[in-house]
Design a protein around this motif. Structure first.
Motif, PDB file in Angstrom:
ATOM      1  N   CYS A 268    -105.439 -37.949  39.741  1.00  0.00           N
ATOM      2  CA  CYS A 268    -106.671 -38.048  40.540  1.00  0.00           C
ATOM      3  C   CYS A 268    -107.577 -36.841  40.330  1.00  0.00           C
ATOM      4  N   GLY A 269    -107.117 -35.907  39.505  1.00  0.00           N
ATOM      5  CA  GLY A 269    -107.972 -34.771  39.158  1.00  0.00           C
ATOM      6  C   GLY A 269    -107.987 -33.662  40.196  1.00  0.00           C
ATOM      7  N   VAL A 270    -107.054 -33.717  41.125  1.00  0.00           N
ATOM      8  CA  VAL A 270    -107.014 -32.665  42.146  1.00  0.00           C
ATOM      9  C   VAL A 270    -105.905 -31.663  41.817  1.00  0.00           C
ATOM     10  N   ASP A 271    -106.277 -30.404  41.844  1.00  0.00           N
ATOM     11  CA  ASP A 271    -105.356 -29.315  41.571  1.00  0.00           C
ATOM     12  C   ASP A 271    -104.707 -28.951  42.914  1.00  0.00           C
ATOM     13  N   VAL A 272    -103.384 -29.148  42.999  1.00  0.00           N
ATOM     14  CA  VAL A 272    -102.712 -28.886  44.281  1.00  0.00           C
ATOM     15  C   VAL A 272    -102.075 -27.502  44.255  1.00  0.00           C
ATOM     16  N   LEU A 273    -102.391 -26.691  45.234  1.00  0.00           N
ATOM     17  CA  LEU A 273    -101.744 -25.385  45.318  1.00  0.00           C
ATOM     18  C   LEU A 273    -101.127 -25.150  46.689  1.00  0.00           C
ATOM     19  N   ALA A 274    -100.290 -24.131  46.760  1.00  0.00           N
ATOM     20  CA  ALA A 274     -99.714 -23.733  48.044  1.00  0.00           C
ATOM     21  C   ALA A 274     -99.745 -22.211  48.092  1.00  0.00           C
ATOM     22  N   GLU A 275     -99.774 -21.660  49.291  1.00  0.00           N
ATOM     23  CA  GLU A 275     -99.784 -20.192  49.452  1.00  0.00           C
ATOM     24  C   GLU A 275     -98.511 -19.804  50.165  1.00  0.00           C
ATOM     25  N   LEU A 276     -97.517 -19.400  49.395  1.00  0.00           N
ATOM     26  CA  LEU A 276     -96.220 -19.137  50.012  1.00  0.00           C
ATOM     27  C   LEU A 276     -95.968 -17.659  50.185  1.00  0.00           C
ATOM     28  N   GLY A 277     -95.459 -17.312  51.348  1.00  0.00           N
ATOM     29  CA  GLY A 277     -95.102 -15.932  51.619  1.00  0.00           C
ATOM     30  C   GLY A 277     -93.614 -15.827  51.854  1.00  0.00           C
ATOM     31  N   ARG A 278     -93.229 -16.142  53.065  1.00  0.00           N
ATOM     32  CA  ARG A 278     -91.833 -16.003  53.479  1.00  0.00           C
ATOM     33  C   ARG A 278     -90.864 -16.735  52.549  1.00  0.00           C
ATOM     34  N   TYR A 279     -91.274 -17.881  52.040  1.00  0.00           N
ATOM     35  CA  TYR A 279     -90.399 -18.655  51.159  1.00  0.00           C
ATOM     36  C   TYR A 279     -89.862 -17.790  50.017  1.00  0.00           C
ATOM     37  N   TYR A 280     -90.744 -17.009  49.391  1.00  0.00           N
ATOM     38  CA  TYR A 280     -90.329 -16.237  48.220  1.00  0.00           C
ATOM     39  C   TYR A 280     -89.490 -15.007  48.530  1.00  0.00           C
ATOM     40  N   VAL A 281     -89.788 -14.345  49.676  1.00  0.00           N
ATOM     41  CA  VAL A 281     -89.177 -13.028  49.873  1.00  0.00           C
ATOM     42  C   VAL A 281     -88.100 -12.882  50.946  1.00  0.00           C
ATOM     43  N   THR A 282     -88.073 -13.775  51.924  1.00  0.00           N
ATOM     44  CA  THR A 282     -87.162 -13.524  53.059  1.00  0.00           C
ATOM     45  C   THR A 282     -85.717 -13.314  52.617  1.00  0.00           C
ATOM     46  N   SER A 283     -85.221 -14.207  51.785  1.00  0.00           N
ATOM     47  CA  SER A 283     -83.802 -14.113  51.435  1.00  0.00           C
ATOM     48  C   SER A 283     -83.522 -12.978  50.460  1.00  0.00           C
ATOM     49  N   ALA A 284     -84.561 -12.415  49.856  1.00  0.00           N
ATOM     50  CA  ALA A 284     -84.346 -11.382  48.841  1.00  0.00           C
ATOM     51  C   ALA A 284     -84.158  -9.994  49.447  1.00  0.00           C
ATOM     52  N   PHE A 285     -84.590  -9.831  50.697  1.00  0.00           N
ATOM     53  CA  PHE A 285     -84.591  -8.487  51.273  1.00  0.00           C
ATOM     54  C   PHE A 285     -83.482  -8.253  52.297  1.00  0.00           C
ATOM     55  N   THR A 286     -82.850  -7.098  52.156  1.00  0.00           N
ATOM     56  CA  THR A 286     -81.819  -6.673  53.093  1.00  0.00           C
ATOM     57  C   THR A 286     -82.196  -5.274  53.553  1.00  0.00           C
ATOM     58  N   VAL A 287     -82.059  -5.029  54.827  1.00  0.00           N
ATOM     59  CA  VAL A 287     -82.377  -3.684  55.307  1.00  0.00           C
ATOM     60  C   VAL A 287     -81.084  -2.971  55.706  1.00  0.00           C
ATOM     61  N   ALA A 288     -81.003  -1.711  55.332  1.00  0.00           N
ATOM     62  CA  ALA A 288     -79.841  -0.900  55.717  1.00  0.00           C
ATOM     63  C   ALA A 288     -80.286   0.104  56.769  1.00  0.00           C
ATOM     64  N   VAL A 289     -79.568   0.131  57.848  1.00  0.00           N
ATOM     65  CA  VAL A 289     -79.914   1.065  58.922  1.00  0.00           C
ATOM     66  C   VAL A 289     -78.673   1.867  59.313  1.00  0.00           C
ATOM     67  N   SER A 290     -78.893   3.004  59.942  1.00  0.00           N
ATOM     68  CA  SER A 290     -77.754   3.768  60.454  1.00  0.00           C
ATOM     69  C   SER A 290     -77.636   3.519  61.944  1.00  0.00           C
ATOM     70  N   ILE A 291     -76.410   3.556  62.406  1.00  0.00           N
ATOM     71  CA  ILE A 291     -76.191   3.448  63.848  1.00  0.00           C
ATOM     72  C   ILE A 291     -76.217   4.865  64.397  1.00  0.00           C
ATOM     73  N   VAL A 292     -77.104   5.082  65.372  1.00  0.00           N
ATOM     74  CA  VAL A 292     -77.188   6.440  65.916  1.00  0.00           C
ATOM     75  C   VAL A 292     -76.388   6.592  67.212  1.00  0.00           C
ATOM     76  N   ALA A 293     -76.143   5.474  67.883  1.00  0.00           N
ATOM     77  CA  ALA A 293     -75.342   5.555  69.098  1.00  0.00           C
ATOM     78  C   ALA A 293     -74.684   4.210  69.359  1.00  0.00           C
ATOM     79  N   LYS A 294     -73.619   4.235  70.108  1.00  0.00           N
ATOM     80  CA  LYS A 294     -72.862   3.022  70.357  1.00  0.00           C
ATOM     81  C   LYS A 294     -72.298   3.113  71.763  1.00  0.00           C
ATOM     82  N   LYS A 295     -72.513   2.065  72.574  1.00  0.00           N
ATOM     83  CA  LYS A 295     -71.913   2.158  73.910  1.00  0.00           C
ATOM     84  C   LYS A 295     -71.379   0.814  74.378  1.00  0.00           C
ATOM     85  N   GLU A 296     -70.394   0.882  75.230  1.00  0.00           N
ATOM     86  CA  GLU A 296     -69.799  -0.328  75.797  1.00  0.00           C
ATOM     87  C   GLU A 296     -70.631  -0.778  76.984  1.00  0.00           C
ATOM     88  N   VAL A 297     -70.997  -2.065  76.994  1.00  0.00           N
ATOM     89  CA  VAL A 297     -71.775  -2.577  78.128  1.00  0.00           C
ATOM     90  C   VAL A 297     -71.163  -3.902  78.583  1.00  0.00           C
TER      91      VAL A 297
END
Ligand SMILES: *Cc1c(COP(=O)(O)O)cnc(C)c1O
Length: 352
Positions: A268-297
């Protein structure tokens, strides 16, 4: 998360070596006290980004992917995606500058923010960015004045009430105002070349895509009546970035393919596009953090039994970053990080 990476920030690993292995290597025996590196950091598996791309091409062969830069503008991600031939969806001058600096041609950029600063519209004009989206008269008038040769994409509202992040609150013209906007554009000698929409991020109902594609067809017909040559259909974003979501990517793709066959059949001559953000990157990223404190609650509200000493307890960890920083997606995207590694004094969370 954005930042400039040098070559030394990339590590080539052997097949089978996972993010988890790398994290172990990086954190094992390395307490903040010994490394001096107390700050949280991200690990990106660029291979995961590439795999997402191949999955996309396979499931939606008629759709040309554009990457929504605002989701994650790390240079590593942008370069990989540019190399794979993606276009880029930018919402401001900084993003257009960034992708042009890595060699992305202006023809592969869509300035997809319906609300733009005049100086930034002029920037797009000067740097050859032609595709701009709009959803109201005032914005159209700004572009008529500052970028008269632009090719406009009319952004229509969708029913995103069930999405995790609703963008129609901010963006999109109602169907009933489209004719008026298209007439207005015609009067101002502005070319409207297509229709876009965004179902909202984390869209739980694939039928919203089908509904929006059907509405886009109506707008194409209005446009044709008024003498616009419309040839771009932009499906926006909203595709899930991880496995295990309520609606799987494959399901959404199948609904979209059927709707395209019905309303915008092949040839039909229509160029179909999509604008993807989260789809491409969410699963690729892992964050490492340090635990600064820990308490029983206590696990729940205190009750009589608990007062008598048999309360169920849990551990609360305090991390070195939070909701106002890298965990803002917990608030804005309803994302619940899942811990990946639990060693003596370290824990890392995968943002999925
Ligand atoms: C954020 C954004 C996207 C990407 O949304 P996802 O749901 O992350 O895919 C696409 N288009 C525009 C205009 C955006 O602002």
């Amino acid at each position: 998360m954005a930042g400039y990476l040098s070559e030394s920030d990339f590590v080539m690993v052997e097949e089978g070596f996972s993010t988890r292995d790398l994290l172990e290597e990086l954190t094992l025996g390395a307490s903040p006290a010994t490394t001096g590196k107390a700050a949280a950091f991200f690990l990106a598996d660029l291979g995961a980004v590439v795999r997402k791309h191949f999955c996309f091409r396979k499931c939606l062969p008629r759709v040309r992917p554009f990457y929504a830069v605002k989701c994650n503008s790390s240079l590593g991600v942008l370069k990989v995606l540019a190399e794979l031939g993606l276009g880029f969806s930018c919402v401001n001058k900084a993003e257009m500058e960034l992708v042009q600096r890595i060699g992305v041609p202006a023809s592969k950029i869509i300035y997809a923010n319906p609300c733009k600063q005049i100086a930034q519209i002029k920037y797009a004009a000067k740097h050859g960015v032609q595709l701009l989206s709009f959803d109201n008269e005032v914005e159209l008038a700004k572009v008529v004045k500052s970028h008269p040769s632009a090719k406009m994409v009319l952004c229509i509202a969708t029913d995103d009430t069930h999405s995790l992040s609703c963008l129609s609150l901010k963006f999109g013209a109602l169907l009933k105002s489209c004719r008026h906007l298209l007439e207005n554009a015609k009067k101002s000698h502005m070319e409207v070349v297509g229709v876009s929409f965004h179902v909202g991020s984390g869209c739980p109902d694939p039928q919203v895509y089908a509904q929006s594609i059907a509405e886009a067809r109506l707008v194409f017909e209005m446009g044709a009546e008024l003498g616009h040559t419309m040839h771009i259909l932009d499906l926006g974003g909203g595709f899930p970035g991880v496995e295990g979501t309520k609606v799987r990517f494959e399901e959404i793709a199948s609904v979209i393919n059927s709707a395209l066959d019905l309303y915008f059949p092949e040839g039909c001559g229509v160029d179909v596009l999509a604008e993807l953000g989260r789809y491409y990157v969410t699963s690729a990223f892992t964050v490492a953090v340090s635990i600064v404190a820990k308490k029983e609650v206590p696990l729940d509200q205190p009750s009589r039994e608990e007062e008598s000493g048999s309360a169920l307890k849990t551990i609360m960890y305090h991390l070195d970053d939070g909701m106002y920083g890298i965990f803002s997606s917990v608030l804005f995207d309803n994302i619940c990080p899942t811990p990946l590694l639990q060693k003596d004094l370290k824990v890392s969370a995968s943002l999925d």
